[in-house]
Motif scaffolding. Structure first.
Motif, PDB file in Angstrom:
ATOM      1  N   PRO A  37       8.313  -6.599   3.302  1.00 35.10           N
ATOM      2  CA  PRO A  37       9.698  -6.123   3.165  1.00 35.10           C
ATOM      3  C   PRO A  37      10.585  -7.234   2.586  1.00 35.10           C
ATOM      4  O   PRO A  37      10.337  -8.423   2.801  1.00 35.10           O
ATOM      5  CB  PRO A  37      10.111  -5.815   4.605  1.00 35.10           C
ATOM      6  N   TYR A  38      11.617  -6.818   1.871  1.00 29.12           N
ATOM      7  CA  TYR A  38      12.518  -7.773   1.236  1.00 29.12           C
ATOM      8  C   TYR A  38      13.949  -7.298   1.389  1.00 29.12           C
ATOM      9  O   TYR A  38      14.267  -6.159   1.041  1.00 29.12           O
ATOM     10  CB  TYR A  38      12.151  -7.923  -0.243  1.00 29.12           C
ATOM     11  N   HIS A  39      14.782  -8.155   1.938  1.00 23.89           N
ATOM     12  CA  HIS A  39      16.197  -7.821   2.175  1.00 23.89           C
ATOM     13  C   HIS A  39      16.349  -6.514   2.952  1.00 23.89           C
ATOM     14  O   HIS A  39      17.202  -5.672   2.610  1.00 23.89           O
ATOM     15  CB  HIS A  39      16.964  -7.738   0.853  1.00 23.89           C
ATOM     16  N   GLY A  40      15.494  -6.342   3.971  1.00 23.13           N
ATOM     17  CA  GLY A  40      15.613  -5.180   4.839  1.00 23.13           C
ATOM     18  C   GLY A  40      15.133  -3.869   4.248  1.00 23.13           C
ATOM     19  O   GLY A  40      15.383  -2.802   4.810  1.00 23.13           O
ATOM     20  N   VAL A  41      14.432  -3.919   3.131  1.00 18.36           N
ATOM     21  CA  VAL A  41      13.923  -2.705   2.482  1.00 18.36           C
ATOM     22  C   VAL A  41      12.476  -2.475   2.900  1.00 18.36           C
ATOM     23  O   VAL A  41      11.643  -3.387   2.851  1.00 18.36           O
ATOM     24  CB  VAL A  41      14.012  -2.820   0.943  1.00 18.36           C
ATOM     25  N   GLN A  42      12.143  -1.278   3.316  1.00 19.18           N
ATOM     26  CA  GLN A  42      10.809  -0.915   3.779  1.00 19.18           C
ATOM     27  C   GLN A  42       9.765  -1.102   2.679  1.00 19.18           C
ATOM     28  O   GLN A  42      10.039  -0.859   1.497  1.00 19.18           O
ATOM     29  CB  GLN A  42      10.806   0.545   4.239  1.00 19.18           C
ATOM     30  N   THR A  43       8.597  -1.548   3.051  1.00 17.14           N
ATOM     31  CA  THR A  43       7.466  -1.704   2.137  1.00 17.14           C
ATOM     32  C   THR A  43       6.309  -0.852   2.646  1.00 17.14           C
ATOM     33  O   THR A  43       5.956  -0.935   3.814  1.00 17.14           O
ATOM     34  CB  THR A  43       7.025  -3.173   2.072  1.00 17.14           C
ATOM     35  N   ASP A  44       5.722  -0.022   1.788  1.00 14.97           N
ATOM     36  CA  ASP A  44       4.572   0.771   2.215  1.00 14.97           C
ATOM     37  C   ASP A  44       3.764   1.252   1.021  1.00 14.97           C
ATOM     38  O   ASP A  44       4.239   1.270  -0.115  1.00 14.97           O
ATOM     39  CB  ASP A  44       5.027   1.967   3.068  1.00 14.97           C
ATOM     40  N   HIS A  45       2.515   1.595   1.299  1.00 17.65           N
ATOM     41  CA  HIS A  45       1.600   2.203   0.333  1.00 17.65           C
ATOM     42  C   HIS A  45       1.531   1.403  -0.971  1.00 17.65           C
ATOM     43  O   HIS A  45       2.001   1.837  -2.030  1.00 17.65           O
ATOM     44  CB  HIS A  45       1.982   3.668   0.072  1.00 17.65           C
ATOM     45  N   ILE A  46       0.938   0.226  -0.863  1.00 21.98           N
ATOM     46  CA  ILE A  46       0.795  -0.685  -1.999  1.00 21.98           C
ATOM     47  C   ILE A  46      -0.681  -0.998  -2.199  1.00 21.98           C
ATOM     48  O   ILE A  46      -1.429  -1.170  -1.241  1.00 21.98           O
ATOM     49  CB  ILE A  46       1.595  -1.977  -1.766  1.00 21.98           C
ATOM     50  N   MET A  47      -1.082  -1.091  -3.472  1.00 22.53           N
ATOM     51  CA  MET A  47      -2.449  -1.471  -3.812  1.00 22.53           C
ATOM     52  C   MET A  47      -2.440  -2.674  -4.742  1.00 22.53           C
ATOM     53  O   MET A  47      -1.650  -2.743  -5.671  1.00 22.53           O
ATOM     54  CB  MET A  47      -3.192  -0.311  -4.490  1.00 22.53           C
TER      55      MET A  47
ATOM     56  N   PHE B 108       4.948  -1.868   8.009  1.00 24.32           N
ATOM     57  CA  PHE B 108       4.292  -1.701   6.713  1.00 24.32           C
ATOM     58  C   PHE B 108       3.103  -0.779   6.931  1.00 24.32           C
ATOM     59  O   PHE B 108       2.156  -1.118   7.617  1.00 24.32           O
ATOM     60  CB  PHE B 108       3.858  -3.072   6.223  1.00 24.32           C
ATOM     61  N   GLU B 109       3.116   0.382   6.319  1.00 18.24           N
ATOM     62  CA  GLU B 109       2.026   1.352   6.465  1.00 18.24           C
ATOM     63  C   GLU B 109       1.339   1.572   5.132  1.00 18.24           C
ATOM     64  O   GLU B 109       1.961   1.982   4.159  1.00 18.24           O
ATOM     65  CB  GLU B 109       2.554   2.682   6.989  1.00 18.24           C
ATOM     66  N   GLY B 110       0.048   1.262   5.081  1.00 11.15           N
ATOM     67  CA  GLY B 110      -0.740   1.562   3.897  1.00 11.15           C
ATOM     68  C   GLY B 110      -0.814   0.426   2.897  1.00 11.15           C
ATOM     69  O   GLY B 110       0.077   0.260   2.068  1.00 11.15           O
ATOM     70  N   PHE B 111      -1.891  -0.387   2.977  1.00 11.13           N
ATOM     71  CA  PHE B 111      -2.110  -1.442   1.991  1.00 11.13           C
ATOM     72  C   PHE B 111      -3.581  -1.460   1.620  1.00 11.13           C
ATOM     73  O   PHE B 111      -4.458  -1.408   2.486  1.00 11.13           O
ATOM     74  CB  PHE B 111      -1.708  -2.812   2.543  1.00 11.13           C
TER      75      PHE B 111
END
Length: 204
Positions: free
Chosen positions: A8-18, A47-50
């Protein structure tokens, strides 16, 4: 000596990354280097899905130096779930081929399958506080003792729950699969062979 970090960066959600089909090569220096591919969330930002697929990570940190240098090939930290490391090759990194959740907060459901790891400074696989982890159909070899490792190919520490080692090919290490504490640990169908003897010198 720079890796790829998903977070996550500056409070922004991070998910589903390859991250796939990438080559990350460090200089093999103790003085520089980071983890090759890392992923983790934050409090309130799970963080869901990497997925890390078909990457090669090598020479992050110094795999030959006598002192500890935790420059791992791949890691997943805290606040992360549904992580897949598939068909990657890692070698000659200062730390582990993969390390799961040293911090151990809301880290669960990891799958490490079909990877090849060798000549690491510590271990091919190091599970800390991650729960629900499957280590399956990997090849791990040539791990030597160091200041931070007894020469184990695969290790479990810090009492995680529901850990499975299935059908891995493990060779040329001092120790195969070691647990210093875990709940519901399963070791099934692994081929552990060609292990090294650790000599102990005695002086009168």
């Amino acid at each position: 000596d720079k890796g790829i970090s998903a977070r996550p960066y500056h409070g922004v959600q991070t998910d589903h990354i390859m991250v796939r089909n990438s080559t990350i090569t460090g200089s093999g220096s103790l003085d520089t280097g980071t983890t090759g591919i890392s992923a983790g969330g934050g409090a309130g930002l799970q963080f869901e899905g990497f997925i890390a697929y078909n990457n090669t990570v090598s020479y992050m940190g110094d795999s030959e130096v006598a002192i500890e240098n935790d420059r791992h090939a791949m890691t997943a930290g805290s606040y992360i779930n549904d992580v897949w490391h598939l068909y990657n090759t890692t070698h000659h990194n200062g730390g582990d081929g993969v390390q799961y959740s040293h911090g151990g907060v809301n880290a669960h459901h990891f799958y490490y399958g079909g990877n090849t790891s060798h000549d690491e400074g510590e271990n091919c696989v190091d599970i800390k506080k991650a729960n629900d982890v499957i280590i399956s159909d990997n090849t791990c070899y040539n791990i030597e003792p160091s200041a931070s490792s007894q020469g184990e190919c695969m290790v479990v520490h810090y009492n995680p729950s529901r850990i499975w080692f299935i059908n891995n090919d493990i060779s040329e290490c001092v120790l195969g699969i070691i647990s210093s504490g875990a709940s519901d640990l399963h070791v099934v169908g692994n081929n552990i062979h060609g292990m090294k003897e650790k000599s102990t010198e005695k002086h009168s």
